[in-house]
Design an enzyme around this catalytic site. Structure first.
Site, PDB file in Angstrom:
ATOM      1  N   ARG A  54      26.401 -24.773  55.280  1.00 20.84           N
ATOM      2  CA  ARG A  54      27.245 -25.686  56.029  1.00 20.84           C
ATOM      3  C   ARG A  54      28.734 -25.461  55.789  1.00 20.84           C
ATOM      4  NH1 ARG A  54      22.339 -27.582  55.316  1.00 20.84           N
ATOM      5  NH2 ARG A  54      22.713 -26.905  53.189  1.00 20.84           N
ATOM      6  N   THR A  55      29.129 -25.280  54.536  1.00 19.61           N
ATOM      7  CA  THR A  55      30.564 -25.157  54.267  1.00 19.61           C
ATOM      8  C   THR A  55      31.105 -23.905  54.959  1.00 19.61           C
ATOM      9  OG1 THR A  55      30.239 -26.260  52.168  1.00 19.61           O
ATOM     10  CG2 THR A  55      32.301 -25.080  52.437  1.00 19.61           C
ATOM     11  N   LYS A  82      33.598  -2.635  41.590  1.00 18.10           N
ATOM     12  CA  LYS A  82      34.238  -1.531  40.842  1.00 18.10           C
ATOM     13  C   LYS A  82      35.092  -2.071  39.705  1.00 18.10           C
ATOM     14  CE  LYS A  82      34.631   0.969  45.191  1.00 18.10           C
ATOM     15  NZ  LYS A  82      35.587   1.284  46.263  1.00 18.10           N
ATOM     16  N   ARG A 103      34.845 -19.982  48.010  1.00 15.43           N
ATOM     17  CA  ARG A 103      33.746 -20.607  47.254  1.00 15.43           C
ATOM     18  C   ARG A 103      33.449 -19.675  46.086  1.00 15.43           C
ATOM     19  NH1 ARG A 103      28.330 -23.515  48.976  1.00 15.43           N
ATOM     20  NH2 ARG A 103      29.927 -25.091  49.222  1.00 15.43           N
ATOM     21  N   HIS A 130      34.815 -29.946  45.153  1.00 16.16           N
ATOM     22  CA  HIS A 130      34.514 -29.504  46.521  1.00 16.16           C
ATOM     23  C   HIS A 130      35.232 -30.478  47.462  1.00 16.16           C
ATOM     24  CE1 HIS A 130      32.624 -27.868  49.915  1.00 16.16           C
ATOM     25  NE2 HIS A 130      31.355 -27.918  49.572  1.00 16.16           N
TER      26      HIS A 130
HETATM   27  C1  NCD Z   1      27.003 -28.656  47.984  1.00 13.84           C
HETATM   28  C2  NCD Z   1      27.753 -27.553  47.271  1.00 13.84           C
HETATM   29  O1  NCD Z   1      27.578 -26.356  47.529  1.00 13.84           O
HETATM   30  O2  NCD Z   1      28.535 -27.956  46.454  1.00 13.84           O
HETATM   31  N1  NCD Z   1      26.753 -28.480  49.315  1.00 13.84           N
HETATM   32  C3  NCD Z   1      27.748 -28.435  50.246  1.00 13.84           C
HETATM   33  O3  NCD Z   1      28.663 -27.662  50.153  1.00 13.84           O
HETATM   34  N2  NCD Z   1      27.677 -29.272  51.288  1.00 13.84           N
HETATM   35  C4  NCD Z   1      25.910 -29.267  47.224  1.00 13.84           C
HETATM   36  C5  NCD Z   1      25.042 -28.456  46.333  1.00 13.84           C
HETATM   37  O4  NCD Z   1      25.127 -27.272  46.140  1.00 13.84           O
HETATM   38  O5  NCD Z   1      24.177 -29.111  45.761  1.00 13.84           O
END
Ligand code: NCD
Length: 305
Positions: A54-55, A82, A103, A130
């Protein structure tokens, strides 16, 4: 300029402006704002070394809906193989991009890049924060319940490692009279720094290990479930809080159920049919909130610090 932690958001006014922009972009026929020109000619690079559905997609699609472009770099296919440092990889990406979404599996990885001259958005850093999920969650609470002041909110699951909860707590503290009930097994409790933060902000909170015991007492207005982060803690999960049909039956009829997804056993699929389940609304809201965030960023609306 960057968005690394929700601690950068200092007042409700900032949230109100973001949510107003979200509504305007979501309803262009009412607002008269054409989303398609808001990021025209801009490039986003999404960089990741962890799984994401989703993100990643909501950022990528938000950018496209604003008329911009997005590319994705998986760090495990980059020159990191590398031995290149994250700093050099990200500096290179910043030379090509107008915004970077990162991420990363390590807490603090995004903050370590704050000297980059291109805006960087934290899309989850290990068990840290997040922020864009938390913005989505607050927007959803506001939409579904009409306001956040005075709400009694239950947060359940792996409160130690859940970065969405860490970011959410900081935003909820911006509202008046919010009361939090924190339900988790002993070893997955919210880290001390967040308790200290809640105390400093005068937010009332209660700690509990059993979800059904808690629900027998008093029903919250929102229940926010999270999965056990097995990749961050290997433990026996028999005591993990789960919202089954029985617990759902204990909730008030206007209480909403939220989850950032992905889910495991703590929120059975069968509960999706219950009108109180707001999970799929959260998923959709995430795209619109990210559109507003990016639109403000490219149009000097000063949302980002
Ligand atoms: C979460 C995340 O990746 O932090 N999901 C998200 O981004 N909507 C929750 C999780 O990993 O549990």
């Amino acid at each position: 300029m960057h968005l690394i932690s929700t601690s950068e958001i200092r007042d409700r006014g900032e949230l109100d402006r973001l949510f107003k922009a979200t509504d305007a972009l979501r309803n262009p026929h009412i607002s008269g704002i054409d989303p398609y020109y808001r990021a025209r000619g801009k490039i986003m690079t999404i960089v990741k070394d962890e799984g994401s559905t989703r993100t990643r997609l909501s950022f990528e699609i938000a950018m496209k809906r604003l008329g911009g472009e997005a590319v994705v770099l998986e760090l495990d296919t980059s020159s990191a193989l590398k031995g290149e440092s994250l700093a050099d990889t990200m500096r290179s990406i910043s030379e090509y991009s107008d915004v970077i979404v990162l991420r990363h599996s390590q807490r603090g990885a995004v903050a370590s890049l704050s000297s980059l001259r291109v805006p960087i958005i934290n899309a989850g850093d290990g068990d840290g924060e997040h922020p864009t999920q938390a913005l989505t969650d607050v927007y959803t609470l506001q939409k579904e319940l009409g306001g956040i002041d005075g709400l009694n909110i239950l947060l359940a699951g792996d409160l130690k490692h859940s970065r969405t909860i860490h970011s959410l707590i900081r935003l909820l503290a911006l509202y008046r009279g919010v009361r939090l009930v924190l339900v988790s097994p002993e070893d997955l409790r919210l880290p001390r720094e967040y308790y200290d933060f809640l105390e400093e902000k005068g937010v009332a909170c209660e700690t509990e290990t059993s979800l059904s015991r808690q629900l027998k007492g008093e029903s919250p207005m929102a229940v926010y479930m999270t999965r056990e982060q097995k990749e961050r803690a290997n433990r026996d999960c028999s005591d993990y809080p789960a919202l089954g049909v029985r617990e759902m039956g204990m909730l008030e009829k206007d209480c909403i159920v939220m989850h950032p997804l992905p889910r495991c056993e703590e929120l059975p699929l069968a509960l999706d049919e219950d009108p109180r389940c707001a999970v799929w609304k959260q998923v959709k809201n995430g795209m619109y909130v990210r559109m507003a965030l990016l639109s403000n960023l490219f149009n000097h609306n000063c949302f980002l610090t």
